[in-house]
Write a protein that holds these residues in place. Sequence first.
Motif, short mmCIF file in Angstrom:
data_model
loop_
_atom_site.label_atom_id
_atom_site.label_comp_id
_atom_site.label_asym_id
_atom_site.label_seq_id
_atom_site.Cartn_x
_atom_site.Cartn_y
_atom_site.Cartn_z
N ILE A 529 94.86 52.85 83.02
CA ILE A 529 94.64 53.03 84.33
C ILE A 529 93.38 52.63 84.89
CG2 ILE A 529 93.88 55.17 86.24
CD1 ILE A 529 96.84 54.70 85.48
N PRO A 530 92.73 51.94 85.93
CA PRO A 530 91.52 51.46 86.08
C PRO A 530 90.26 52.23 85.93
CG PRO A 530 93.02 51.24 88.52
CD PRO A 530 93.45 51.53 87.03
N ALA A 531 88.79 52.41 85.06
CA ALA A 531 87.71 52.38 85.36
C ALA A 531 87.25 53.08 87.24
CB ALA A 531 86.70 52.14 84.95
N ASN A 532 87.50 52.23 88.01
CA ASN A 532 87.27 52.68 88.85
C ASN A 532 87.82 53.89 89.99
OD1 ASN A 532 85.81 50.01 89.68
ND2 ASN A 532 87.47 49.01 90.30
N ALA A 602 98.83 49.23 91.30
CA ALA A 602 98.00 47.81 91.07
C ALA A 602 97.70 47.63 89.34
CB ALA A 602 97.01 47.90 91.37
N ALA A 606 98.79 44.44 87.18
CA ALA A 606 98.36 43.79 86.19
C ALA A 606 98.42 43.66 84.31
CB ALA A 606 96.50 44.95 86.30
N LEU B 46 89.34 48.49 96.35
CA LEU B 46 88.17 48.80 95.32
C LEU B 46 88.90 49.58 94.01
CD1 LEU B 46 85.73 48.25 93.73
CD2 LEU B 46 85.20 49.89 94.75
N SER B 49 91.82 48.76 91.78
CA SER B 49 91.10 47.10 90.69
C SER B 49 91.18 47.58 89.60
CB SER B 49 90.22 46.40 91.67
OG SER B 49 89.59 44.71 90.78
N THR B 50 92.18 46.31 89.22
CA THR B 50 91.21 46.31 87.28
C THR B 50 89.80 45.69 86.73
OG1 THR B 50 92.09 44.91 87.04
CG2 THR B 50 93.45 46.61 86.28
N SER B 51 89.33 45.58 87.92
CA SER B 51 87.61 44.89 87.85
C SER B 51 86.86 45.77 88.45
CB SER B 51 87.03 43.62 89.15
OG SER B 51 88.37 42.85 88.61
N SER B 52 85.45 45.84 87.73
CA SER B 52 84.58 46.91 88.20
C SER B 52 84.18 46.21 89.37
CB SER B 52 83.32 47.12 86.81
OG SER B 52 82.56 45.65 86.81
N PRO B 53 83.40 47.08 89.77
CA PRO B 53 82.14 46.38 91.23
C PRO B 53 81.36 45.34 90.44
CG PRO B 53 81.77 49.53 90.90
CD PRO B 53 82.94 48.49 89.67
N ILE B 56 83.46 42.51 90.52
CA ILE B 56 83.60 41.77 91.63
C ILE B 56 82.90 41.09 92.42
CG2 ILE B 56 85.09 43.12 94.10
CD1 ILE B 56 86.20 44.67 92.56
#
Lengths: 616, 616
Positions: A529-532, A602, A606, B46, B49-53, B56
Amino acid sequence: MTPTAPVPKPHVKTIATVCLSGTLDDKLVAAAHAGFDGIELFEPDLVASTSSPAEIRRRCQDLGLEIVLYQPFRDLDSTDPDQFARNLIRLDRKFDVMAELGVDLILVCSNASADAVADVDQLAAQLREAGDLASRRGTRIAYEALAWGREVDLWQQSWDAVRRADHPAVGLCLDSFHILSRSSTIDELAEVPGDKIFFLQLADAPHKDMDVLQWSRHYRLFPGEGAFDLVDFTASVLRAGYRGPLSLEVFNDVFRQSSPVRTAIDAVRSLGALEAGLDDALPRQRFDAAFVELSVTPTNLAVAESALSALGFTPSATHRSKRVTAWTQSAATILVTVTTDAPEDDSSAIAAIAFDAEDPTGFAASAEGLNVSALPRVVRPGEADLPAVAAPDGVSVFFVSTTSGGLDWRRDFDPVPGADGETGAGITGIDHVSVTAPFDRYDESVLFYRSVLGMRTDEVAEYPGPYGLVRSHLLRADPSGFGVALDGPLLRRGKWTPGVQTPQHVAFVTDDVIATLNALPPDAPILRIPANYYVDLRARLDLTDEFVESLREANVLYDRNAHGEYLHAYTTVIGSQVYFEIIERRGDYRGRPLADAPIRMAAHVAARRGKATTSG
Amino acid sequence: MTPTAPVPKPHVKTIATVCLSGTLDDKLVAAAHAGFDGIELFEPDLVASTSSPAEIRRRCQDLGLEIVLYQPFRDLDSTDPDQFARNLIRLDRKFDVMAELGVDLILVCSNASADAVADVDQLAAQLREAGDLASRRGTRIAYEALAWGREVDLWQQSWDAVRRADHPAVGLCLDSFHILSRSSTIDELAEVPGDKIFFLQLADAPHKDMDVLQWSRHYRLFPGEGAFDLVDFTASVLRAGYRGPLSLEVFNDVFRQSSPVRTAIDAVRSLGALEAGLDDALPRQRFDAAFVELSVTPTNLAVAESALSALGFTPSATHRSKRVTAWTQSAATILVTVTTDAPEDDSSAIAAIAFDAEDPTGFAASAEGLNVSALPRVVRPGEADLPAVAAPDGVSVFFVSTTSGGLDWRRDFDPVPGADGETGAGITGIDHVSVTAPFDRYDESVLFYRSVLGMRTDEVAEYPGPYGLVRSHLLRADPSGFGVALDGPLLRRGKWTPGVQTPQHVAFVTDDVIATLNALPPDAPILRIPANYYVDLRARLDLTDEFVESLREANVLYDRNAHGEYLHAYTTVIGSQVYFEIIERRGDYRGRPLADAPIRMAAHVAARRGKATTSG
């Protein structure tokens, strides 16, 4: 309510041609094939037909269909006497058509145009005049209050006009949609003489906060598929003494473009379930999930077995004659069946759900009564002959019993020596199974679980996935029992569909999801699970940093409502469409945290893309 | 309105990520590819998303996208001081995320929950407190009135609160949907200082009589695709002094599941057309149809030629180097092109429409300015090099001129000796061409004809076909000029689609349809209209038996409205999808009699099935 004579059964069952897709002949063939006794002939279907009324009459006779109603006749009354005179001529010409068709009842709906008559005595006088004309032509008029009629939009107003018209050829048409969409009470129906209710039209619908005309024209459903209580409604009309057909009138965008044969079968099933409801004969058995059967291709078998093993399942039994293994953990059992009959090499699918009940044959009998075809089975000597039917979502439904030997699925299996069936990682059972219903058969699927298994919708929702909106029903027979979740795209998907097309999953339950996850081996295929998500969770809810950190480390999603908490984790997708969920419910959190669904989707994308990158 | 300094152009163009389908990265790539300058980051994109801020932020920088807004922040204000304090903490945590993202503006929308603040001074005080926090974090707040806010649901109320908050970090966000869906006036915008309008979100929508929240969440469209006047709205906001981006925020069920690259290109085109509208630079040329090009397979050529011949057309010219013949009757020209590049042996299709205008290159230039790709063409020496673009419906659009030699399509053709181009059966020209827009590209198609050709929607409607509901737009540049009708299924079709999938037709005009039909040879492929239609017509309308009989004999359909009459007949389908219509308009009947469409469709089915029966 005064008690009346018992209602003759089975009721005559009819369907309006507008419910079905195709040309008029397509509709007639479909209605006859499904077993309807007759039809309401929707005028535009007649007008567009290349068959003459006399030919349609013969066609219906040949198909064993009675034409019980001609409909609709609009805007009969008028504040302009000349216009009313022209309307009577128009009506008389329709009586010509009806004579050729051999139908003696016409639906007149309340006027929705600017010249609608407001004065009830004037309206009654015009209905009486129309009634005189009808009598002369040997026909009768069923007058209906449209929910969007200009002056008459409640059934009570239509009854007031019919009562004052006081004409033997003028009676009421009651339509459940027009009445229930307005939340009208039908208590006063007891005062209406039964023989003044000339016709009854039945339609269900989902709750919608929209213009009632658009709601009616696009979203009606067959009884049992929506949110209205059609059993209560129909019972009231029957108690008032109505003895005519139970007739379906459903305008639905999806049914309009779906196979009419399928739709007609679904429609007749909805009336069967309604009758069962009237007789208080819908299934009320409690049940558990005896097993969920996962079919996997040979190339996919190792992945599936390794996932189950990592989640704490052990092989507890093997089938005597087929390549099927039962994987068990406490009360949760997954049958893994190897199939070579799958569309893709990496296919995996939930092939069956077995419902474990006291009286499995009772379920099977009620399914048969609802025109649900039994699945053909090859039973070898000594094997259990388990009744099974096909759900519209493509899953086989088995009715089994672990308390009755003959219907105990386990008799076909040999126990694996040494398997104790004890808890491996704390999973204690199956909470629910989630399947994707085909776009054209979503509502039919809801009706299937409600009618065949007596389940009720616990939760109905809509949520955004990365590739489109998803609609969702969670059905259970009792609030704490086994559930079936039906998901499906809100719109039929097109070519741009990079996600998993028809996801399916089994949701296991545990008393402590973090302990369960911590007990798993490091290579367990738990979805990252993403950190966000955790940053947002901490901002949204008043949780300690330590608790959020423990969730994050275990890849656990969290939700809370007024009744309790819901903690859950997912696996990656096994093969093409199946994954698992592990749930811990705290307090009385019912339903599912659907706001988490887009996160899960999502993350699955990924994981899939990551896999594609690393392993090609 | 007071005149202000001219607005800098071109405007910065941005799009909210929620407009596009896919994962966040899919959306960013699509927005950049289409040429957007930046994005509004929709928080759920956001969070999933698996990308951090920070990742991004870098990704956007690499793609040349600025993050201009973080959105939405809900339910800031509260009547409960403790809750408001918690909301400020939540806001502060979002400022952390925004700092990592490098975005300094957040959208705060009016509270839709039970604890919304009603008192404007209390609300202003809470906004001021949030503004203090924002200032400390180097950010600003754009406050927006949701159309369904509990206490604040009009932009005037949001302005009142912002004005009273009187804080440099608190300004307005104006969203065209929230304002125009409520039919709010924006006259008072002139009193709002331009620099207090922090952000402008643009969305169009069709008229819908439904709950505004559902309308907003499912049916928004890009500017120019719906029924709102976005040019007028945007001009007012710019006149008030707004200098920020023109930003799109569109929630749409179809866009959510369509290719994000296509959607983003459509979106940027909508802003281009909006800018052209602001500059009063949309095309305003009058035009006629120079020709409609029909492509037919070799096996289908004889059928097409015999149909045209039967309708009174004669071959007037042949192409010098290609297998193309011009069939002419008065002002109507059909090019028949033989193709061997068709999906089926019996394919026929409307391949192109040529618009004959004074300044064809002006059209081509405006198309280029809207990112409509020019079609590649092979031009031989001495041939006309006609500018052409592809419409989203798959039809090629040519811009030609019969008054300018270089762009006169006829220079590539040799006249057929003896062809006089005179009237054969009384057809005088082409009224409109009707094409089927693909389900995912319907709204894009509407925008194409509105923006590239300056057409306006004359009529928007929905009608029931035998196999499902059909939506329809009729577009014209001027009320009596050449029209394009766009039809398409209301829902994406599934497997059960026995009808013609993508019908197309050319509607010819005549002064006397019955005379024209009577002039045709007996074997002309005129579609037979069922007798039931005429029985119903006579019942519905006050027509003489003789007149109805003359219509019936000629297979002519009839409609009448307050302005005039419309008489028309159809041919059977030529090949797989194309047919012709012959129209006579009497008086000022605009639009089309769409109630006749189901009759025509059922008759086409009957003709096809009849053909199948007689000829195999």
